[in-house]
Design a protein around this motif. Structure first.
Motif, PDB file in Angstrom:
ATOM      1  N   VAL A  64       0.840  -1.205   0.000  1.00 52.44           N
ATOM      2  CA  VAL A  64       0.000   0.000   0.000  1.00 52.44           C
ATOM      3  C   VAL A  64       0.873   1.252   0.000  1.00 52.44           C
ATOM      4  O   VAL A  64       0.640   2.189  -0.775  1.00 52.44           O
ATOM      5  CB  VAL A  64      -0.979   0.006   1.194  1.00 52.44           C
ATOM      6  CG1 VAL A  64      -1.700   1.337   1.313  1.00 52.44           C
ATOM      7  CG2 VAL A  64      -1.984  -1.130   1.071  1.00 52.44           C
ATOM      8  N   LEU A  65       1.877   1.274   0.843  1.00 58.62           N
ATOM      9  CA  LEU A  65       2.747   2.451   0.928  1.00 58.62           C
ATOM     10  C   LEU A  65       3.510   2.692  -0.379  1.00 58.62           C
ATOM     11  O   LEU A  65       3.661   3.836  -0.811  1.00 58.62           O
ATOM     12  CB  LEU A  65       3.705   2.323   2.107  1.00 58.62           C
ATOM     13  CG  LEU A  65       3.049   2.341   3.490  1.00 58.62           C
ATOM     14  CD1 LEU A  65       4.094   2.146   4.578  1.00 58.62           C
ATOM     15  CD2 LEU A  65       2.239   3.598   3.714  1.00 58.62           C
ATOM     16  N   GLU A  66       3.962   1.633  -1.017  1.00 61.80           N
ATOM     17  CA  GLU A  66       4.641   1.774  -2.309  1.00 61.80           C
ATOM     18  C   GLU A  66       3.689   2.314  -3.369  1.00 61.80           C
ATOM     19  O   GLU A  66       4.066   3.170  -4.178  1.00 61.80           O
ATOM     20  CB  GLU A  66       5.229   0.436  -2.755  1.00 61.80           C
ATOM     21  CG  GLU A  66       6.463   0.027  -1.982  1.00 61.80           C
ATOM     22  CD  GLU A  66       6.920  -1.402  -2.287  1.00 61.80           C
ATOM     23  OE1 GLU A  66       6.384  -2.041  -3.230  1.00 61.80           O
ATOM     24  OE2 GLU A  66       7.813  -1.887  -1.570  1.00 61.80           O
ATOM     25  N   ALA A  67       2.454   1.827  -3.367  1.00 55.94           N
ATOM     26  CA  ALA A  67       1.462   2.305  -4.335  1.00 55.94           C
ATOM     27  C   ALA A  67       1.194   3.797  -4.138  1.00 55.94           C
ATOM     28  O   ALA A  67       1.036   4.546  -5.108  1.00 55.94           O
ATOM     29  CB  ALA A  67       0.168   1.501  -4.196  1.00 55.94           C
ATOM     30  N   ILE A  68       1.173   4.240  -2.899  1.00 50.81           N
ATOM     31  CA  ILE A  68       0.957   5.658  -2.601  1.00 50.81           C
ATOM     32  C   ILE A  68       2.164   6.480  -3.017  1.00 50.81           C
ATOM     33  O   ILE A  68       2.020   7.534  -3.649  1.00 50.81           O
ATOM     34  CB  ILE A  68       0.631   5.840  -1.102  1.00 50.81           C
ATOM     35  CG1 ILE A  68      -0.753   5.265  -0.809  1.00 50.81           C
ATOM     36  CG2 ILE A  68       0.717   7.305  -0.688  1.00 50.81           C
ATOM     37  CD1 ILE A  68      -1.069   5.114   0.654  1.00 50.81           C
ATOM     38  N   GLU A  69       3.352   6.006  -2.683  1.00 54.73           N
ATOM     39  CA  GLU A  69       4.574   6.748  -3.012  1.00 54.73           C
ATOM     40  C   GLU A  69       4.771   6.892  -4.521  1.00 54.73           C
ATOM     41  O   GLU A  69       5.230   7.931  -4.995  1.00 54.73           O
ATOM     42  CB  GLU A  69       5.788   6.065  -2.384  1.00 54.73           C
ATOM     43  CG  GLU A  69       5.852   6.226  -0.891  1.00 54.73           C
ATOM     44  CD  GLU A  69       6.959   5.405  -0.237  1.00 54.73           C
ATOM     45  OE1 GLU A  69       7.791   4.795  -0.960  1.00 54.73           O
ATOM     46  OE2 GLU A  69       6.995   5.367   0.999  1.00 54.73           O
ATOM     47  N   GLU A  70       4.416   5.867  -5.282  1.00 55.73           N
ATOM     48  CA  GLU A  70       4.616   5.880  -6.729  1.00 55.73           C
ATOM     49  C   GLU A  70       3.575   6.715  -7.472  1.00 55.73           C
ATOM     50  O   GLU A  70       3.765   7.052  -8.634  1.00 55.73           O
ATOM     51  CB  GLU A  70       4.584   4.450  -7.278  1.00 55.73           C
ATOM     52  CG  GLU A  70       5.748   3.601  -6.812  1.00 55.73           C
ATOM     53  CD  GLU A  70       5.602   2.134  -7.185  1.00 55.73           C
ATOM     54  OE1 GLU A  70       4.575   1.744  -7.806  1.00 55.73           O
ATOM     55  OE2 GLU A  70       6.514   1.362  -6.846  1.00 55.73           O
ATOM     56  N   ALA A  71       2.488   7.052  -6.806  1.00 53.84           N
ATOM     57  CA  ALA A  71       1.370   7.731  -7.461  1.00 53.84           C
ATOM     58  C   ALA A  71       1.608   9.231  -7.600  1.00 53.84           C
ATOM     59  O   ALA A  71       2.202   9.869  -6.738  1.00 53.84           O
ATOM     60  CB  ALA A  71       0.090   7.494  -6.670  1.00 53.84           C
ATOM     61  N   ASP A  72       1.088   9.769  -8.702  1.00 53.07           N
ATOM     62  CA  ASP A  72       1.043  11.219  -8.882  1.00 53.07           C
ATOM     63  C   ASP A  72      -0.179  11.791  -8.161  1.00 53.07           C
ATOM     64  O   ASP A  72      -0.177  12.953  -7.756  1.00 53.07           O
ATOM     65  CB  ASP A  72       0.961  11.566 -10.368  1.00 53.07           C
ATOM     66  CG  ASP A  72       2.186  11.083 -11.136  1.00 53.07           C
ATOM     67  OD1 ASP A  72       3.309  11.326 -10.652  1.00 53.07           O
ATOM     68  OD2 ASP A  72       2.012  10.471 -12.199  1.00 53.07           O
TER      69      ASP A  72
END
Length: 186
Positions: A64-72
Motif C-alpha cells: 500500500v505504501l509503495e502504491a501511494i509513493e509511486e502515485a502522482d
C-alpha cells in the motif's frame, strides 16, 4: 512518454461494496484517458492494526505504501460508517507519513446507506490536509449505493454519471498541474 500514475484505494472490507464499485467505475474512466492506475482493495489486502510501536511493516502494508509513493495522485473511497470513514481505510491511512502524500492531488469518494456521505468526506479531507495532500475541489458522494450501478458497472443515473465524470476531470486536471511528470506527458 511517461504516463500519469494514480492509486485508487477502496476502503471497505465488504464484498461488493458500493464504494468499491464506484471506484472501479472511476478506474475505467481513468484508463480510458490512458492514465496508469493501481487499484488497492482493502477487502482483498487486509492490513494489521496500526501501532506506532511497530515500524517493521507487514508485506501488505509495504504494498500500500509503495502504491501511494509511486502515485502522482490518489483517489480514496470509503463507505460512511457512523458519520465517518471506514475503520479499514482509517487504519491504512494511519500508516502513511506526510512526505508520502505531500503535494499530491487527492479525490475523496464515499457511499452511504442513506442519501449522502458528506461527514465521511469531511473527515477524509481533514486527514489528507494533515498529511499535506491537496484535496480536489470536488468530491463524490453517492447515497443508497447498492442500487445505483447497472450490470456493466456504470451508474444507472445519468446525472450521477455526469457528476462523477466532472469530479474525475477536475482531479485529473489538478494532478496534471501538481505533477511535473504528468504535465510533461501532455
Amino acid at each position: 512518454m511517461l504516463k500519469m500514475k494514480v492509486t485508487l484505494i477502496a476502503g471497505s472490507n465488504r464484498t461488493n461494496a458500493s464504494s468499491t464499485n464506484l471506484l472501479r467505475y472511476i478506474d475505467s474512466l481513468l484508463e480510458a484517458q490512458n492514465i496508469s492506475v493501481q487499484f488497492v482493495d482493502l477487502s482483498e489486502l487486509p492490513l494489521p492494526l496500526f501501532s506506532p510501536d511497530n515500524w517493521d511493516f507487514h508485506p501488505n502494508v509495504k504494498h500500500v505504501l509503495e502504491a501511494i509513493e509511486e502515485a502522482d495522485g490518489l483517489i480514496l473511497a470509503t463507505p460512511e460508517y457512523h458519520g465517518s470513514v471506514s475503520g479499514a481505510l482509517k487504519n491504512a491511512l494511519d500508516y502513511i507519513t506526510g512526505n508520502q502524500v505531500a503535494g499530491k492531488a487527492v479525490l475523496s469518494v464515499s457511499s452511504a446507506g442513506g442519501p449522502l456521505g458528506v461527514s465521511s468526506l469531511s473527515h477524509l479531507q481533514t486527514i489528507i490536509r494533515n498529511l499535506h495532500g491537496i484535496n480536489c475541489s470536488q468530491w463524490i458522494s453517492i447515497g443508497y449505493g447498492s442500487n445505483t450501478f447497472g450490470p456493466d458497472g456504470a451508474p444507472i443515473d445519468v446525472g450521477m454519471k455526469d457528476r462523477i465524470r466532472d469530479a474525475v476531470g477536475s482531479f485529473v486536471d489538478l494532478t496534471r498541474k501538481l505533477t511535473p511528470i504528468a504535465a510533461a506527458a501532455n
